[in-house]
Design a protein around this motif. Structure first.
Motif, PDB file in Angstrom:
ATOM      1  N   CYS A 124       0.830  -1.210   0.000  1.00  0.00           N
ATOM      2  CA  CYS A 124       0.000   0.000   0.000  1.00  0.00           C
ATOM      3  C   CYS A 124       0.862   1.256   0.000  1.00  0.00           C
ATOM      4  O   CYS A 124       0.542   2.238  -0.692  1.00  0.00           O
ATOM      5  CB  CYS A 124      -0.927   0.001   1.211  1.00  0.00           C
ATOM      6  N   TYR A 125       1.950   1.231   0.769  1.00  0.00           N
ATOM      7  CA  TYR A 125       2.827   2.406   0.785  1.00  0.00           C
ATOM      8  C   TYR A 125       3.449   2.625  -0.595  1.00  0.00           C
ATOM      9  O   TYR A 125       3.479   3.763  -1.106  1.00  0.00           O
ATOM     10  CB  TYR A 125       3.932   2.252   1.832  1.00  0.00           C
ATOM     11  N   ALA A 126       3.952   1.544  -1.199  1.00  0.00           N
ATOM     12  CA  ALA A 126       4.563   1.668  -2.530  1.00  0.00           C
ATOM     13  C   ALA A 126       3.543   2.152  -3.553  1.00  0.00           C
ATOM     14  O   ALA A 126       3.853   2.983  -4.421  1.00  0.00           O
ATOM     15  CB  ALA A 126       5.156   0.322  -2.958  1.00  0.00           C
ATOM     16  N   MET A 127       2.290   1.684  -3.453  1.00  0.00           N
ATOM     17  CA  MET A 127       1.253   2.116  -4.384  1.00  0.00           C
ATOM     18  C   MET A 127       0.866   3.570  -4.148  1.00  0.00           C
ATOM     19  O   MET A 127       0.492   4.279  -5.087  1.00  0.00           O
ATOM     20  CB  MET A 127       0.019   1.213  -4.254  1.00  0.00           C
ATOM     21  N   ALA A 128       0.947   4.033  -2.895  1.00  0.00           N
ATOM     22  CA  ALA A 128       0.668   5.446  -2.615  1.00  0.00           C
ATOM     23  C   ALA A 128       1.710   6.331  -3.292  1.00  0.00           C
ATOM     24  O   ALA A 128       1.375   7.391  -3.848  1.00  0.00           O
ATOM     25  CB  ALA A 128       0.663   5.682  -1.100  1.00  0.00           C
ATOM     26  N   VAL A 129       2.954   5.894  -3.266  1.00  0.00           N
ATOM     27  CA  VAL A 129       4.011   6.640  -3.965  1.00  0.00           C
ATOM     28  C   VAL A 129       3.761   6.605  -5.465  1.00  0.00           C
ATOM     29  O   VAL A 129       3.918   7.621  -6.166  1.00  0.00           O
ATOM     30  CB  VAL A 129       5.400   6.053  -3.629  1.00  0.00           C
ATOM     31  N   ILE A 178       1.351   8.458   4.024  1.00  0.00           N
ATOM     32  CA  ILE A 178       0.413   8.061   2.962  1.00  0.00           C
ATOM     33  C   ILE A 178      -0.728   9.067   2.860  1.00  0.00           C
ATOM     34  O   ILE A 178      -1.137   9.468   1.763  1.00  0.00           O
ATOM     35  CB  ILE A 178      -0.131   6.644   3.230  1.00  0.00           C
ATOM     36  N   LEU A 179      -1.236   9.499   4.004  1.00  0.00           N
ATOM     37  CA  LEU A 179      -2.330  10.477   4.003  1.00  0.00           C
ATOM     38  C   LEU A 179      -1.886  11.802   3.392  1.00  0.00           C
ATOM     39  O   LEU A 179      -2.630  12.415   2.617  1.00  0.00           O
ATOM     40  CB  LEU A 179      -2.832  10.696   5.432  1.00  0.00           C
ATOM     41  N   PHE A 180      -0.683  12.238   3.721  1.00  0.00           N
ATOM     42  CA  PHE A 180      -0.183  13.491   3.165  1.00  0.00           C
ATOM     43  C   PHE A 180       0.062  13.375   1.656  1.00  0.00           C
ATOM     44  O   PHE A 180      -0.197  14.325   0.907  1.00  0.00           O
ATOM     45  CB  PHE A 180       1.107  13.909   3.866  1.00  0.00           C
ATOM     46  N   MET A 181       0.558  12.223   1.209  1.00  0.00           N
ATOM     47  CA  MET A 181       0.857  12.065  -0.220  1.00  0.00           C
ATOM     48  C   MET A 181      -0.399  11.953  -1.066  1.00  0.00           C
ATOM     49  O   MET A 181      -0.400  12.329  -2.242  1.00  0.00           O
ATOM     50  CB  MET A 181       1.734  10.824  -0.446  1.00  0.00           C
ATOM     51  N   THR A 182      -1.474  11.457  -0.482  1.00  0.00           N
ATOM     52  CA  THR A 182      -2.689  11.202  -1.267  1.00  0.00           C
ATOM     53  C   THR A 182      -3.819  12.181  -0.988  1.00  0.00           C
ATOM     54  O   THR A 182      -4.923  12.017  -1.525  1.00  0.00           O
ATOM     55  CB  THR A 182      -3.196   9.772  -1.000  1.00  0.00           C
TER      56      THR A 182
END
Length: 241
Positions: A124-129, A178-182
């Motif tokens: 999930c983290y990699a997909m958020a990036v 993740i929240l900040f990136m998305t």
């Protein structure tokens, strides 16, 4: 028996040789100008791959160091490309690929996944990036949509170093990143190397901290830097500041 060439022929040959060498130097300089930023992106990619190898072998200290160096390289490659007027579609694709490798895959491995649920979270983290890079354009010049992934990566790397790789704290930090990136919020292009002198001083300070200071002290420096951009992007890091 030797036949001596007329002086004029020797002169013409020397002239052609000189012009050929001069053209070769110009071609080499042009090649270097066009690919200087690409070389930095490739180095960033190498840092990401090195970090991955370190994480897979349990050397998380060095994995974090490579991520922080990749952070500095990513801030530099765009500035170099613009200064040398060497922006290209190939360079943009190479930069995105290096970013995903370093700030996506390599950073997610810091979470030390053990078990299916942890493994899913790493994915999930990699997909958020990946999503962050896909929605890079905000439609507004020099404005990012979502927190740039290099800042999230630096925060996670510093958290890992300062907490001794505490997985609970790492996962909390990863959720917040993740929240900040998305969240699709707007973040200004900080232009660290193309803006005010104090931003260049911050960059040079980061470079010196990484190579000349204990890594824990360097982590505090990077956390202050990254959190100031994350929490106060327009107030402190706008191009107008």
């Amino acid at each position: 028996m030797f036949i001596l060439s007329p002086p004029s022929s020797i002169f013409q040959y020397a002239k052609k040789l000189f012009l050929s060498e001069q053209a070769g130097r110009i071609h080499l300089q042009e090649f270097a100008r066009l690919n200087a930023a690409n070389a930095l992106s490739l180095t960033n990619l190498v840092m990401g791959l090195s970090s991955i190898l370190c994480s897979l072998n349990g050397h998380h200290y060095y994995a974090c160091w490579f991520l922080l160096f990749g952070f500095l390289l990513d801030l530099a490659d765009g500035a170099v490309a613009r200064q040398l007027n060497a922006c290209s579609a190939l360079g943009a694709k190479l930069d995105d690929f290096a970013d995903f490798t370093t700030f996506g895959i390599a950073t997610s491995l810091l979470l030390q996944a053990q078990g299916i649920l942890n493994g899913v979270f790493v994915i999930c983290y990699a997909m958020a990036v990946f999503a962050r890079l896909c929605f890079f354009s905000s439609g507004i010049p020099f404005v990012y949509r979502g927190l740039p992934c290099l800042y999230a990566s630096a925060i996670l790397a510093c958290t890992s170093l300062l907490t001794g790789g505490n997985r609970f704290l790492l996962y909390i930090a990863a959720v917040v990143m993740i929240l900040f990136m998305t969240d699709q919020g707007n973040y200004p292009h900080d232009k660290v190397l193309e803006s005010q002198i104090w931003k260049k001083v911050v960059y040079i300070g980061g470079l010196m901290a990484l190579f000349c200071c204990p890594l824990r002290l360097a982590c505090i420096y990077y956390l202050i830097w990254c959190f100031s951009y994350t929490l106060f992007p327009s107030t402190l890091w706008s191009c107008k500041c």
